[in-house]
Write a protein that holds these residues in place. Structure first.
Motif, PDB file in Angstrom:
ATOM      1  N   VAL A   6      18.681  15.083  -5.924  1.00 35.43           N
ATOM      2  CA  VAL A   6      18.960  15.192  -7.448  1.00 35.43           C
ATOM      3  C   VAL A   6      18.998  16.543  -7.712  1.00 35.43           C
ATOM      4  CG1 VAL A   6      18.325  14.851  -9.783  1.00 35.43           C
ATOM      5  CG2 VAL A   6      18.524  12.939  -8.466  1.00 35.43           C
ATOM      6  N   GLU A   7      17.761  17.258  -7.241  1.00 31.46           N
ATOM      7  CA  GLU A   7      17.654  18.564  -7.218  1.00 31.46           C
ATOM      8  C   GLU A   7      18.599  19.672  -6.811  1.00 31.46           C
ATOM      9  OE1 GLU A   7      13.635  19.167  -5.992  1.00 31.46           O
ATOM     10  OE2 GLU A   7      12.696  18.766  -7.925  1.00 31.46           O
ATOM     11  N   GLN A   8      19.075  19.212  -5.626  1.00 27.90           N
ATOM     12  CA  GLN A   8      20.133  19.839  -4.978  1.00 27.90           C
ATOM     13  C   GLN A   8      21.461  19.685  -5.914  1.00 27.90           C
ATOM     14  OE1 GLN A   8      20.205  18.098  -0.865  1.00 27.90           O
ATOM     15  NE2 GLN A   8      18.347  19.377  -0.345  1.00 27.90           N
ATOM     16  N   GLU A   9      21.605  18.762  -6.290  1.00 26.75           N
ATOM     17  CA  GLU A   9      22.885  18.435  -6.897  1.00 26.75           C
ATOM     18  C   GLU A   9      22.923  18.769  -8.399  1.00 26.75           C
ATOM     19  OE1 GLU A   9      24.716  14.640  -6.656  1.00 26.75           O
ATOM     20  OE2 GLU A   9      24.244  14.112  -4.484  1.00 26.75           O
ATOM     21  N   LEU A  10      22.011  18.615  -8.945  1.00 30.97           N
ATOM     22  CA  LEU A  10      22.021  19.076 -10.466  1.00 30.97           C
ATOM     23  C   LEU A  10      20.743  20.233 -10.578  1.00 30.97           C
ATOM     24  CD1 LEU A  10      22.923  18.302 -13.289  1.00 30.97           C
ATOM     25  CD2 LEU A  10      20.995  16.645 -13.265  1.00 30.97           C
ATOM     26  N   SER A  11      21.485  21.392 -11.027  1.00 30.62           N
ATOM     27  CA  SER A  11      20.550  22.729 -10.882  1.00 30.62           C
ATOM     28  C   SER A  11      20.160  22.843 -12.261  1.00 30.62           C
ATOM     29  CB  SER A  11      21.210  23.792 -10.446  1.00 30.62           C
ATOM     30  OG  SER A  11      22.271  24.119 -11.293  1.00 30.62           O
ATOM     31  N   ARG A  12      18.945  23.443 -12.348  1.00 28.29           N
ATOM     32  CA  ARG A  12      18.126  23.622 -13.436  1.00 28.29           C
ATOM     33  C   ARG A  12      19.135  24.664 -14.274  1.00 28.29           C
ATOM     34  NH1 ARG A  12      15.099  28.133 -15.403  1.00 28.29           N
ATOM     35  NH2 ARG A  12      13.383  27.534 -16.775  1.00 28.29           N
ATOM     36  N   ASP A  13      19.675  25.337 -13.548  1.00 23.72           N
ATOM     37  CA  ASP A  13      20.556  26.604 -14.570  1.00 23.72           C
ATOM     38  C   ASP A  13      21.784  25.578 -15.045  1.00 23.72           C
ATOM     39  OD1 ASP A  13      19.174  28.734 -13.958  1.00 23.72           O
ATOM     40  OD2 ASP A  13      20.133  29.578 -12.249  1.00 23.72           O
ATOM     41  N   ARG A  14      22.095  24.750 -14.298  1.00 23.93           N
ATOM     42  CA  ARG A  14      23.455  23.919 -14.967  1.00 23.93           C
ATOM     43  C   ARG A  14      23.061  23.050 -16.100  1.00 23.93           C
ATOM     44  NH1 ARG A  14      28.312  23.369 -16.488  1.00 23.93           N
ATOM     45  NH2 ARG A  14      29.330  21.323 -16.275  1.00 23.93           N
ATOM     46  N   SER A  46      17.753  12.190 -14.577  1.00 21.64           N
ATOM     47  CA  SER A  46      17.643  13.228 -13.586  1.00 21.64           C
ATOM     48  C   SER A  46      17.323  14.366 -14.132  1.00 21.64           C
ATOM     49  CB  SER A  46      19.348  13.238 -13.084  1.00 21.64           C
ATOM     50  OG  SER A  46      19.846  12.038 -12.768  1.00 21.64           O
ATOM     51  N   LEU A  47      17.311  14.623 -15.495  1.00 20.57           N
ATOM     52  CA  LEU A  47      16.844  15.794 -16.187  1.00 20.57           C
ATOM     53  C   LEU A  47      15.522  15.818 -15.841  1.00 20.57           C
ATOM     54  CD1 LEU A  47      19.656  15.572 -17.134  1.00 20.57           C
ATOM     55  CD2 LEU A  47      18.856  16.260 -19.359  1.00 20.57           C
ATOM     56  N   TYR A  48      14.796  14.772 -16.045  1.00 18.07           N
ATOM     57  CA  TYR A  48      13.181  14.947 -15.876  1.00 18.07           C
ATOM     58  C   TYR A  48      12.610  15.315 -14.616  1.00 18.07           C
ATOM     59  CZ  TYR A  48      13.650  12.060 -20.329  1.00 18.07           C
ATOM     60  OH  TYR A  48      13.988  11.826 -21.492  1.00 18.07           O
ATOM     61  N   TYR A  49      13.487  15.540 -13.513  1.00 17.71           N
ATOM     62  CA  TYR A  49      12.879  16.230 -12.393  1.00 17.71           C
ATOM     63  C   TYR A  49      12.836  17.678 -12.796  1.00 17.71           C
ATOM     64  CZ  TYR A  49      14.038  11.919  -9.681  1.00 17.71           C
ATOM     65  OH  TYR A  49      14.354  10.676  -9.397  1.00 17.71           O
ATOM     66  N   HIS A  50      13.438  18.121 -13.806  1.00 16.27           N
ATOM     67  CA  HIS A  50      13.288  19.813 -13.853  1.00 16.27           C
ATOM     68  C   HIS A  50      12.520  19.863 -15.380  1.00 16.27           C
ATOM     69  CE1 HIS A  50      16.428  20.677 -11.048  1.00 16.27           C
ATOM     70  NE2 HIS A  50      17.252  19.603 -11.431  1.00 16.27           N
ATOM     71  N   PHE A  51      12.688  19.132 -16.293  1.00 15.60           N
ATOM     72  CA  PHE A  51      11.976  19.264 -17.474  1.00 15.60           C
ATOM     73  C   PHE A  51      11.309  18.033 -18.093  1.00 15.60           C
ATOM     74  CE2 PHE A  51      15.739  21.784 -17.402  1.00 15.60           C
ATOM     75  CZ  PHE A  51      15.188  23.254 -17.309  1.00 15.60           C
ATOM     76  N   LYS A  52       9.957  17.986 -18.623  1.00 15.37           N
ATOM     77  CA  LYS A  52       9.490  16.776 -18.967  1.00 15.37           C
ATOM     78  C   LYS A  52       9.924  16.130 -20.388  1.00 15.37           C
ATOM     79  CE  LYS A  52       5.393  18.932 -21.773  1.00 15.37           C
ATOM     80  NZ  LYS A  52       4.132  19.205 -21.579  1.00 15.37           N
ATOM     81  N   ASP A  53      10.607  17.123 -21.144  1.00 17.70           N
ATOM     82  CA  ASP A  53      11.278  16.599 -22.536  1.00 17.70           C
ATOM     83  C   ASP A  53      12.231  17.677 -22.811  1.00 17.70           C
ATOM     84  OD1 ASP A  53       9.515  18.609 -23.511  1.00 17.70           O
ATOM     85  OD2 ASP A  53       7.925  17.147 -24.060  1.00 17.70           O
ATOM     86  N   LYS A  54      12.695  17.266 -24.073  1.00 19.12           N
ATOM     87  CA  LYS A  54      13.608  18.180 -24.642  1.00 19.12           C
ATOM     88  C   LYS A  54      13.103  19.674 -25.180  1.00 19.12           C
ATOM     89  CE  LYS A  54      15.644  16.931 -28.602  1.00 19.12           C
ATOM     90  NZ  LYS A  54      16.420  16.638 -30.124  1.00 19.12           N
ATOM     91  N   ALA A  55      11.903  19.451 -25.615  1.00 18.77           N
ATOM     92  CA  ALA A  55      11.293  20.652 -26.220  1.00 18.77           C
ATOM     93  C   ALA A  55      10.966  21.472 -25.081  1.00 18.77           C
ATOM     94  CB  ALA A  55      10.097  20.099 -26.656  1.00 18.77           C
ATOM     95  N   GLU A  56      10.439  21.009 -23.817  1.00 13.21           N
ATOM     96  CA  GLU A  56      10.157  22.079 -22.794  1.00 13.21           C
ATOM     97  C   GLU A  56      11.571  22.641 -22.327  1.00 13.21           C
ATOM     98  OE1 GLU A  56       9.542  20.692 -18.290  1.00 13.21           O
ATOM     99  OE2 GLU A  56       7.373  21.554 -19.408  1.00 13.21           O
ATOM    100  N   LEU A  57      12.631  21.635 -22.182  1.00  9.80           N
ATOM    101  CA  LEU A  57      13.922  22.371 -21.893  1.00  9.80           C
ATOM    102  C   LEU A  57      14.550  23.509 -22.851  1.00  9.80           C
ATOM    103  CD1 LEU A  57      17.120  20.143 -21.109  1.00  9.80           C
ATOM    104  CD2 LEU A  57      17.515  22.437 -22.006  1.00  9.80           C
ATOM    105  N   PHE A  58      14.117  23.285 -24.016  1.00  9.50           N
ATOM    106  CA  PHE A  58      14.618  24.278 -25.128  1.00  9.50           C
ATOM    107  C   PHE A  58      13.506  25.638 -24.983  1.00  9.50           C
ATOM    108  CE2 PHE A  58      14.256  26.643 -29.010  1.00  9.50           C
ATOM    109  CZ  PHE A  58      15.672  26.710 -29.511  1.00  9.50           C
ATOM    110  N   SER A  59      12.539  25.472 -24.745  1.00  3.89           N
ATOM    111  CA  SER A  59      11.707  26.531 -24.443  1.00  3.89           C
ATOM    112  C   SER A  59      11.901  27.376 -23.242  1.00  3.89           C
ATOM    113  CB  SER A  59      10.173  26.064 -24.234  1.00  3.89           C
ATOM    114  OG  SER A  59       9.280  27.109 -24.054  1.00  3.89           O
ATOM    115  N   ALA A  60      12.448  26.662 -22.177  1.00  5.31           N
ATOM    116  CA  ALA A  60      12.925  27.351 -21.206  1.00  5.31           C
ATOM    117  C   ALA A  60      14.086  28.039 -21.273  1.00  5.31           C
ATOM    118  CB  ALA A  60      13.333  26.253 -19.790  1.00  5.31           C
ATOM    119  N   LEU A  61      15.187  27.241 -22.067  1.00  3.45           N
ATOM    120  CA  LEU A  61      16.056  28.369 -22.755  1.00  3.45           C
ATOM    121  C   LEU A  61      15.824  29.691 -23.217  1.00  3.45           C
ATOM    122  CD1 LEU A  61      18.560  25.857 -24.238  1.00  3.45           C
ATOM    123  CD2 LEU A  61      19.051  27.214 -22.324  1.00  3.45           C
TER     124      LEU A  61
END
Length: 201
Positions: A6-14, A46-61
């Motif tokens: 999953v990490e290889q196919e779905l990148s954090r940047d994508r 698949s997203l949870y391999y990179h971010f624990k939740d939506k708030a963490e994803l937004f913070s990373a953005l």
């Protein structure tokens, strides 16, 4: 699907790229991890391999976008002036270019109204303003004679540039389309800053 695959196919940047677009066009509250996953063609798990939740994803953005803008400022500061412009003018023009060529980034960084989301942006906005203010003070150091000028003039320049970007973002124009207007605006602001400093001397 194994985590490594999953990490290889779905990148954090994508993930960040797609989430940014959805947050700006649909609104943060209307978007879920599931809808982001669907847009990407993956399960939301698949997203949870990179971010624990939506708030963490937004913070990373927010953090990634401000780091990118900071690197652009540093690049201008570390290179020789070109086109007969001062480094301050070039920094301000780079700011306009970043905003207009990356409107979704800019809207999340500086135009978020949701109180829940502002907590992620405020600290980064403050650091960005301080970095910009330092550049202004270094560029105008001999003209800025009082503490009030050292605080007021950088902030006024920053807000004036922000207003210019915000206005043209509504028209969905690129930087190249309004570059002459941007350059004229930046020259005007720098001239006014010098005039104000001189009047206070």
């Amino acid at each position: 699907m194994p985590r490594k695959a999953v990490e290889q196919e779905l990148s954090r940047d994508r993930i960040l790229e797609v989430a940014r677009h959805l947050f700006v066009t649909k609104g943060y509250r209307a978007i879920s991890m599931r809808s982001i996953g669907q847009q990407l063609g993956y399960s939301h798990g698949s997203l949870y391999y990179h971010f624990k939740d939506k708030a963490e994803l937004f913070s990373a953005l927010v953090q990634d976008d401000f780091k990118r803008l900071g690197r652009l400022f540093e690049k201008v500061i570390n290179q020789s002036p070109t086109d007969g412009m001062s480094k301050l003018e070039q920094v301000m023009l780079e700011f306009v270019s970043f905003g207009l060529n990356n409107p979704h980034h800019y809207e999340i960084m500086f135009m978020t109204r949701d109180e829940e989301l502002l907590c992620y942006a405020r600290a980064e906005q403050g650091r960005c303003l301080e970095m910009f203010s330092t550049i202004v003070r270094q560029s105008l150091h001999s003209q800025l004679r009082t503490e009030q000028e050292r605080h007021h003039i950088p902030r006024s320049l920053f807000l004036s540039i922000h207003g210019f970007i915000s206005f043209y973002i509504q028209d969905q124009v690129t930087f190249d389309e309004i570059k002459p207007a941007a350059a004229a605006h930046v020259r005007f602001l720098c001239r006014r800053a010098l005039e104000e400093a001189a009047q206070s001397a």
